[in-house]
Scaffold this active site. Structure first.
Site, PDB file in Angstrom:
ATOM      1  N   ASP A  28       0.851  -1.195   0.000  1.00 40.90           N
ATOM      2  CA  ASP A  28       0.000   0.000   0.000  1.00 40.90           C
ATOM      3  C   ASP A  28       0.885   1.243   0.000  1.00 40.90           C
ATOM      4  O   ASP A  28       1.543   1.542   0.999  1.00 40.90           O
ATOM      5  CB  ASP A  28      -0.887  -0.025   1.248  1.00 40.90           C
ATOM      6  N   ASP A  29       0.951   1.938  -1.135  1.00 42.36           N
ATOM      7  CA  ASP A  29       1.730   3.167  -1.278  1.00 42.36           C
ATOM      8  C   ASP A  29       3.236   2.926  -1.404  1.00 42.36           C
ATOM      9  O   ASP A  29       4.036   3.790  -1.043  1.00 42.36           O
ATOM     10  CB  ASP A  29       1.520   4.131  -0.095  1.00 42.36           C
ATOM     11  N   CYS A  48      -5.410   5.129  -3.793  1.00 47.11           N
ATOM     12  CA  CYS A  48      -5.703   3.750  -3.400  1.00 47.11           C
ATOM     13  C   CYS A  48      -6.970   3.171  -4.020  1.00 47.11           C
ATOM     14  O   CYS A  48      -6.932   2.185  -4.745  1.00 47.11           O
ATOM     15  CB  CYS A  48      -5.800   3.651  -1.882  1.00 47.11           C
ATOM     16  N   ASP A  97      -0.359  -0.494  -5.063  1.00 48.01           N
ATOM     17  CA  ASP A  97      -1.511   0.185  -5.657  1.00 48.01           C
ATOM     18  C   ASP A  97      -1.155   1.558  -6.207  1.00 48.01           C
ATOM     19  O   ASP A  97      -1.834   2.080  -7.094  1.00 48.01           O
ATOM     20  CB  ASP A  97      -2.666   0.287  -4.662  1.00 48.01           C
TER      21      ASP A  97
END
Length: 459
Positions: free
Chosen positions: A21-22, A55, A286
């Site tokens: 995530d990120d 996201c 993402d």
């Protein structure tokens, strides 16, 4: 070269996708299991891009193989985005989960689903169609401690002990799922790291004590005089702010060590169960993240490389260890790839390409020459506040990035001469080049279904 095993009867491969995530491009060498077991044993996609550097829109693209203008989940928050938008539009009725279920795969989604799930339109016990196993946080997910999981419709609270660390809990659940049956499986693992606040496991709290965010040429960019107003208005980052960037970078690396342990656990479980040789493992993110680049101390949502260029590594049967794939690819391509490997039908609305030919070492022609990136500024101004970027449409080609903002402002970068995007050429470029890029962007932004495969290969 041995070819990847495209689905056929009992030989159909297992598929695991681990999505950070990120996580920005270029950080994988810091993580031993990811580097040694995936990068060195698999193929790295050198030019893999997101359809939206935020996201929820990005994750919806991954689930459905649609660009943002087609799936309509525009932001992270209701009413124009988030889980509520996805759920209200009925998009969950046809995702990679349902496609794989329909051809006999056991399916599981573990970790982060979509932002603000279950929102105001579903209960905390709600499980979307397409998933035999469902282990998804419904409260306090970003802390990695003190959260609540929806475990197949049962709510389970986790505390603040080391055994409660989310990446470790997901590793245990993944182990149980892998070992649970003999039929092929599709496992979507979505850990939280390195998303803010980037909480590491206790065992990793002292790692990387001296690391600094990369000082690329775009770090704290000095001259922004040709840039759009949103960037011109940003001050240089102060020395104290740079210290904060470096500390954030260290926290992110520490948190990612938990994901590295998760990857190691998955590979160990596959090896011990005799399933590793028939399993494809995909590792990606993402969206990317700014860490001091272009005067942005943190954040995403921009059309810059730091936000849209993300890692993709694939290990599996027949893939040449340590190989690199240079063709342009995008998150919209993931679901068609999983479907091709598993023998699932791709619905007519899908807008991406299967990456299987590239994994086979082929160089198909025509291939993608354009990646579309779209961003919609949310009505909720507290959302995406880290990078107050106006809505835009962007085209990433093999040689240029072209951005068209709702304000009428333009960005244009020649990536062959200016890979760090320091010189906006919008006022100075050949009008013929600008017109060509405008036409390519407009065609991508209006495409639907199979039309997108023609538009993305147009020059």
């Amino acid at each position: 070269m041995i070819r990847p095993a495209v689905a056929s009867g009992a030989s159909r491969p297992n598929i695991v996708m681990v999505m950070a995530d990120d996580l920005e491009y270029g950080a994988l060498s810091y993580f031993p299991a990811i580097d040694q077991q995936l990068v060195q044993q698999g193929a790295s996609f050198e030019r893999f891009f997101v359809s939206n550097s935020w996201c929820c829109p990005s994750r919806t693209t991954i689930l459905r193989s649609q660009y943002v203008h087609s799936h309509g989940v525009l932001t992270n928050t209701a009413p124009e985005g988030g889980f509520d938008r996805f759920h209200t539009l009925g998009l969950e009725q046809s995702t990679i989960g349902t496609w794989m279920q329909q051809v006999g795969y056991r399916t599981a989604l573990m970790g982060k689903f979509l932002n603000h799930y279950p929102g105001g339109t579903a209960t905390q016990t709600y499980v979307p169609p397409g998933w035999h196993e469902w282990d998804v946080p419904v409260r306090n997910l970003y802390q990695e401690y003190g959260y609540r999981l929806n475990e197949n419709g049962n709510l389970v609270d986790y505390g603040w002990g080391e055994q409660d660390y989310l990446s470790d809990v997901l590793a245990g659940k993944a182990r149980d799922f892998i070992n649970a049956g003999s039929e092929p499986f599709f496992l979507y693992l979505a850990p939280i790291a390195p998303h803010n606040p980037a909480n590491p496991a206790v065992r990793n709290m002292d790692a990387f004590p001296w690391s600094q965010a990369p000082r690329t040429p775009s770090f704290n960019q000095a001259d922004v005089s040709e840039e759009p107003e949103w960037l011109r208005s940003r001050p240089l980052i102060s020395p104290e702010g740079i210290d904060e960037v470096d500390e954030r970078y260290r926290r992110r690396l520490r948190a990612m060590l938990g994901v590295d342990d998760l990857v190691n656990s998955v590979i160990t479980t596959l090896r011990d169960s005799g399933k590793l040789d028939n399993t494809y493992i995909f590792f990606t993110s993402d969206n990317g993240f700014h860490l001091g680049t272009h005067r942005l101390p943190q954040g995403k949502t921009t059309p810059f490389e730091e936000a849209i260029h993300v890692p993709l590594v694939v290990r599996g049967p027949g893939i040449e260890p340590g190989s690199k794939i240079n063709e342009m690819t995008a998150t919209v391509d993931l679901a068609p790839t999983f479907a091709a490997l598993g023998g699932a039908a791709v619905p007519p609305f899908a807008e991406g390409r299967s990456l299987v030919p590239l994994l086979e070492g082929k160089h198909p022609s025509p291939w993608r020459r354009n990646v579309l990136v779209e961003f919609s500024r949310p009505a909720n101004r507290s959302s995406a506040a880290q990078t107050p970027v106006p809505s835009y449409e962007a085209l990433r080609t093999e040689t240029h990035t072209y951005v068209r903002y709702v304000t009428g402002e333009i960005q244009l970068y020649d990536l062959t001469r200016d890979p760090y995007e320091l010189h906006n050429l919008a006022r100075f470029a050949d009008p013929g080049l600008v017109l060509q890029l405008q036409e390519r962007l407009s065609r991508m932004h209006s495409c639907s279904g199979a039309e997108c495969l023609e538009a993305d290969s147009a020059g």
